[in-house]
Design a protein around this motif. Structure first.
Motif, PDB file in Angstrom:
ATOM      1  N   ILE A 106      -4.558   9.932   7.260  1.00  0.00           N
ATOM      2  CA  ILE A 106      -5.395   9.358   6.210  1.00  0.00           C
ATOM      3  C   ILE A 106      -5.296  10.249   4.978  1.00  0.00           C
ATOM      4  N   LEU A 107      -5.087   9.641   3.824  1.00  0.00           N
ATOM      5  CA  LEU A 107      -4.977  10.362   2.557  1.00  0.00           C
ATOM      6  C   LEU A 107      -6.194  10.057   1.686  1.00  0.00           C
ATOM      7  N   PRO A 108      -6.804  11.083   1.112  1.00  0.00           N
ATOM      8  CA  PRO A 108      -7.955  10.827   0.229  1.00  0.00           C
ATOM      9  C   PRO A 108      -7.511  10.169  -1.070  1.00  0.00           C
ATOM     10  N   GLU A 109      -8.427   9.465  -1.690  1.00  0.00           N
ATOM     11  CA  GLU A 109      -8.196   8.830  -2.980  1.00  0.00           C
ATOM     12  C   GLU A 109      -9.241   9.325  -3.965  1.00  0.00           C
ATOM     13  N   PRO A 110      -8.911   9.409  -5.262  1.00  0.00           N
ATOM     14  CA  PRO A 110      -9.924   9.774  -6.256  1.00  0.00           C
ATOM     15  C   PRO A 110     -11.083   8.779  -6.212  1.00  0.00           C
ATOM     16  N   VAL A 111     -12.263   9.267  -6.503  1.00  0.00           N
ATOM     17  CA  VAL A 111     -13.467   8.434  -6.465  1.00  0.00           C
ATOM     18  C   VAL A 111     -13.463   7.457  -7.636  1.00  0.00           C
ATOM     19  N   ILE A 112     -13.708   6.202  -7.322  1.00  0.00           N
ATOM     20  CA  ILE A 112     -13.945   5.162  -8.323  1.00  0.00           C
ATOM     21  C   ILE A 112     -15.311   4.575  -7.992  1.00  0.00           C
ATOM     22  N   PRO A 113     -16.250   4.627  -8.928  1.00  0.00           N
ATOM     23  CA  PRO A 113     -17.582   4.100  -8.639  1.00  0.00           C
ATOM     24  C   PRO A 113     -17.530   2.671  -8.106  1.00  0.00           C
ATOM     25  N   GLY A 114     -18.315   2.422  -7.059  1.00  0.00           N
ATOM     26  CA  GLY A 114     -18.406   1.088  -6.475  1.00  0.00           C
ATOM     27  C   GLY A 114     -17.359   0.784  -5.430  1.00  0.00           C
ATOM     28  N   ARG A 115     -16.476   1.755  -5.159  1.00  0.00           N
ATOM     29  CA  ARG A 115     -15.416   1.553  -4.164  1.00  0.00           C
ATOM     30  C   ARG A 115     -15.300   2.783  -3.287  1.00  0.00           C
ATOM     31  N   ASP A 116     -15.323   2.577  -1.998  1.00  0.00           N
ATOM     32  CA  ASP A 116     -15.092   3.652  -1.036  1.00  0.00           C
ATOM     33  C   ASP A 116     -13.702   3.410  -0.486  1.00  0.00           C
ATOM     34  N   ARG A 117     -12.768   4.356  -0.666  1.00  0.00           N
ATOM     35  CA  ARG A 117     -11.379   4.048  -0.379  1.00  0.00           C
ATOM     36  C   ARG A 117     -10.599   5.224   0.189  1.00  0.00           C
ATOM     37  N   PHE A 118      -9.476   4.907   0.798  1.00  0.00           N
ATOM     38  CA  PHE A 118      -8.529   5.903   1.281  1.00  0.00           C
ATOM     39  C   PHE A 118      -7.151   5.261   1.300  1.00  0.00           C
ATOM     40  N   ALA A 119      -6.140   6.065   1.540  1.00  0.00           N
ATOM     41  CA  ALA A 119      -4.776   5.546   1.592  1.00  0.00           C
ATOM     42  C   ALA A 119      -4.078   6.080   2.831  1.00  0.00           C
ATOM     43  N   PHE A 120      -2.939   5.480   3.132  1.00  0.00           N
ATOM     44  CA  PHE A 120      -2.065   5.985   4.183  1.00  0.00           C
ATOM     45  C   PHE A 120      -0.639   5.575   3.833  1.00  0.00           C
ATOM     46  N   ILE A 121       0.317   6.261   4.420  1.00  0.00           N
ATOM     47  CA  ILE A 121       1.728   5.938   4.239  1.00  0.00           C
ATOM     48  C   ILE A 121       2.209   5.281   5.528  1.00  0.00           C
ATOM     49  N   ASP A 122       2.774   4.100   5.428  1.00  0.00           N
ATOM     50  CA  ASP A 122       3.264   3.438   6.633  1.00  0.00           C
ATOM     51  C   ASP A 122       4.560   4.114   7.103  1.00  0.00           C
ATOM     52  N   PRO A 123       5.044   3.782   8.278  1.00  0.00           N
ATOM     53  CA  PRO A 123       6.237   4.450   8.805  1.00  0.00           C
ATOM     54  C   PRO A 123       7.490   4.260   7.954  1.00  0.00           C
ATOM     55  N   PHE A 124       7.431   3.392   6.950  1.00  0.00           N
ATOM     56  CA  PHE A 124       8.593   3.089   6.137  1.00  0.00           C
ATOM     57  C   PHE A 124       8.486   3.665   4.725  1.00  0.00           C
ATOM     58  N   GLY A 125       7.434   4.486   4.492  1.00  0.00           N
ATOM     59  CA  GLY A 125       7.261   5.146   3.206  1.00  0.00           C
ATOM     60  C   GLY A 125       6.436   4.391   2.193  1.00  0.00           C
ATOM     61  N   ASN A 126       5.825   3.281   2.580  1.00  0.00           N
ATOM     62  CA  ASN A 126       4.991   2.513   1.658  1.00  0.00           C
ATOM     63  C   ASN A 126       3.562   3.033   1.666  1.00  0.00           C
ATOM     64  N   ARG A 127       3.008   3.246   0.488  1.00  0.00           N
ATOM     65  CA  ARG A 127       1.622   3.687   0.371  1.00  0.00           C
ATOM     66  C   ARG A 127       0.726   2.453   0.367  1.00  0.00           C
ATOM     67  N   MET A 128      -0.309   2.486   1.203  1.00  0.00           N
ATOM     68  CA  MET A 128      -1.256   1.386   1.307  1.00  0.00           C
ATOM     69  C   MET A 128      -2.660   1.948   1.100  1.00  0.00           C
ATOM     70  N   GLU A 129      -3.475   1.227   0.358  1.00  0.00           N
ATOM     71  CA  GLU A 129      -4.860   1.634   0.126  1.00  0.00           C
ATOM     72  C   GLU A 129      -5.771   0.617   0.789  1.00  0.00           C
ATOM     73  N   LEU A 130      -6.797   1.105   1.484  1.00  0.00           N
ATOM     74  CA  LEU A 130      -7.845   0.242   2.019  1.00  0.00           C
ATOM     75  C   LEU A 130      -9.135   0.644   1.342  1.00  0.00           C
ATOM     76  N   LEU A 131      -9.926  -0.339   0.947  1.00  0.00           N
ATOM     77  CA  LEU A 131     -11.167  -0.031   0.240  1.00  0.00           C
ATOM     78  C   LEU A 131     -12.283  -0.951   0.681  1.00  0.00           C
ATOM     79  N   GLN A 132     -13.487  -0.430   0.527  1.00  0.00           N
ATOM     80  CA  GLN A 132     -14.696  -1.214   0.783  1.00  0.00           C
ATOM     81  C   GLN A 132     -15.483  -1.228  -0.509  1.00  0.00           C
ATOM     82  N   ILE A 133     -15.870  -2.407  -0.962  1.00  0.00           N
ATOM     83  CA  ILE A 133     -16.699  -2.540  -2.150  1.00  0.00           C
ATOM     84  C   ILE A 133     -18.116  -2.180  -1.770  1.00  0.00           C
TER      85      ILE A 133
END
Length: 120
Positions: free
Chosen positions: A92-119
């Motif tokens: 799990i990779l941290p993401e900078p804080v954006i008000p109103g969004r709780d989020r993190f990122a990860f790199i898939d096995p193929f090198g793609n960065r994906m972000e998941l967030l909760q409003i």
């Protein structure tokens, strides 16, 4: 299990010297509406555009080892998603804080960065 709600945004990158050109292309040629971006939260310049209920984020990057290009998806419960991914050995990779969004990122096995967030 991760319960996805919707695609939130996707992020494309352009060379720093072409950022204004990219803004003009997406606004004037493609016809997207420019929306406010909390520039003070980011270390590099960029622009955000509305595309219906999804946003296009444009950022700058030179050739970097790990790209900031990504797709962001809203999930019902960020903590459940994080736990699920960790149980499968995903870093799990941290993401900078954006008000109103709780989020993190990860790199898939193929090198793609994906972000998941909760409003919030």
């Amino acid at each position: 299990m991760i319960r996805f709600k919707r695609l939130d945004h996707f992020h494309v990158c352009v060379p720093p010297q072409r950022l204004q050109e990219a803004k003009n292309f997406y606004a004037d040629v493609v016809g997207l509406k420019l929306v406010d971006r909390p520039d003070h939260l980011f270390s590099s310049p960029g622009y955000w555009f509305d595309i219906g209920n999804v946003q296009l984020h444009i950022g700058v990057e030179d050739a970097l080892l790990q790209s900031i290009r990504h797709t962001a998806m809203e999930v019902a419960d960020k903590n459940d998603a994080k736990t699920h991914l960790r149980q499968h050995g995903v870093e799990i990779l941290p993401e900078p804080v954006i008000p109103g969004r709780d989020r993190f990122a990860f790199i898939d096995p193929f090198g793609n960065r994906m972000e998941l967030l909760q409003i919030l």
